[in-house]
Write a protein that holds these residues in place. Structure first.
Motif, PDB file in Angstrom:
ATOM      1  N   ASN A  89       5.825   2.182   0.664  1.00 24.55           N
ATOM      2  CA  ASN A  89       5.559   3.279   1.606  1.00 24.55           C
ATOM      3  C   ASN A  89       6.829   3.944   2.123  1.00 24.55           C
ATOM      4  N   ASP A 120      -6.349   3.943  -0.487  1.00 25.41           N
ATOM      5  CA  ASP A 120      -5.381   4.365   0.526  1.00 25.41           C
ATOM      6  C   ASP A 120      -4.363   5.340  -0.068  1.00 25.41           C
ATOM      7  N   GLN A 143      -3.867   9.309   0.816  1.00 21.31           N
ATOM      8  CA  GLN A 143      -2.585   9.770   1.336  1.00 21.31           C
ATOM      9  C   GLN A 143      -1.892  10.771   0.416  1.00 21.31           C
TER      10      GLN A 143
END
Length: 366
Positions: free
Chosen positions: A212, A269, A273
């Motif tokens: 991330n 996820d 995103q």
């Protein structure tokens, strides 16, 4: 009694010599190095590192419930498909990658998880293995015939090299040494650069990242590091380096580079995103119910592509090495069935140059 003692003594001597031989063998540079010093201190601060090792986002046992290493070993010896390796050299194409039109947006798959991309004028390479084997012992885990038509000499200068994790079938010592003069930058996970530094790579050319994180690589490109559900290790110690997936956000397209991963909520996820993706490159081979948490089953690959909001799916991690029990071509057959009417497949033969962006199916399914 004296004879028994003598037998036991010789057994101990032979065992000690065997263990010493393994220890000496594993001192070779190709096994890499464990993180230490400032690198290790940085790793300890990662939220994904606990109790001396990296962890997945969700509990991920190496083996599935009701499975033992004895069962796995037994199946490898007695229940492996008789077609685990192809009888004939696999069909392949060899393109001139040294003289590509810079305006071409193409991908060339070399078998397993190695592929070259030219996207919006930049060149990328992922998990290259050109040594002919995926093991510390050359005569084991050999590449299928027909999958090694390309060498590092056939590659142009590489702007960015992605290394998803440090397993032998993704990070190859011989290949990395030969690539050193051609690679400008390397992007990989925490810990893996310990190997690269030992092998003579300048740390200033390496982006060593946690999950991330965003890396601005200029000219409208951003690389985002993302989670995967897997493990790492080149020797006896596991999970000292982080396994990764990557999002390549280019000026005119977006590509997901999945690395190795079992199925998990991280795909949804990432899709929420960073999606939608013009192309998702996902592993589809070397699966088995025995280790279903670290490698996806074929139907899970299609679900992962849907979670990612991918317009097309390119299945990799098959057709070069036999690392599971299934036949060599079962992965592409099963993924073709699972993907039917759900998502277009990009399924080139080895070495074939195919266009990345069009939604229409491209490449030749063999």
């Amino acid at each position: 009694m004296k004879k028994l003692k003598k037998i036991i003594m010789w057994f101990i001597i032979i065992l000690a010599a065997f263990v010493a031989g393994i220890i000496i063998f594993m001192q070779q540079d190709k096994f890499g190095a464990l993180p230490s010093g400032e690198r290790l201190e940085r790793i300890k601060k990662s939220p994904n590192y606990r109790d001396g090792e990296f962890r997945n986002l969700s509990p991920t046992p190496a083996l599935a419930e009701n499975t033992s290493y004895y069962t796995v070993i037994k199946d490898f010896f007695f229940n492996k498909s008789k077609r685990s390796t192809p009888k004939e050299p696999l069909p392949h194409i060899k393109e001139d990658l040294l003289h590509l039109d810079p305006d071409e947006d193409v991908i060339v798959w070399f078998g397993h998880s190695s592929y070259f991309m030219q996207v919006d004028g930049k060149t990328f390479l992922a998990d290259p293995v050109f040594s002919g084997h995926a093991s510390p012992v050359k005569f084991t885990t050999k590449a299928f015939e027909g999958t090694d038509a390309y060498t590092t000499d056939d590659l142009p200068e590489i702007d960015y090299l992605f290394i998803s994790h440090d397993h032998w079938d993704h990070l190859d010592y011989e290949t990395m040494l030969k690539l050193k003069p051609k690679v400008k930058k390397i992007i990989t996970g925490l810990g893996t650069p310990a190997h690269l530094e030992l092998w003579g790579f300048d740390v200033s050319m390496i982006e060593e990242r946690d999950w991330n994180e965003a890396i601005d690589i200029g000219n409208g490109f951003t690389v985002y590091t993302a989670p995967a559900r897997h493990f790492s290790g080149r020797g006896l110690k596991r999970n000292k380096a982080l396994w990764m997936s990557f999002v390549l956000a280019a000026p005119t397209m977006k590509i997901y580079l999945g690395g190795d991963s079992g199925y998990g909520s991280h795909f949804k996820d990432i899709g929420n995103q960073h999606g939608p993706f013009d192309l998702a490159i996902l592993e589809c081979g070397q699966y088995n119910e025995h280790w279903k948490y670290i490698h996806m089953m074929p139907d899970e690959v299609v679900q992962a592509a849907d979670d990612l909001k991918a317009k097309r799916l390119m299945p990799v991690h098959w057709s070069k090495f036999s690392l599971s029990l299934h036949s060599w071509d079962e992965p592409i057959q099963k993924i073709h069935t699972a993907a039917a009417a759900k998502i277009p497949l990009l399924a080139p033969i080895i070495g074939e140059k195919v266009t990345i962006k069009p939604v229409e199916a491209t490449g030749t399914l063999k």
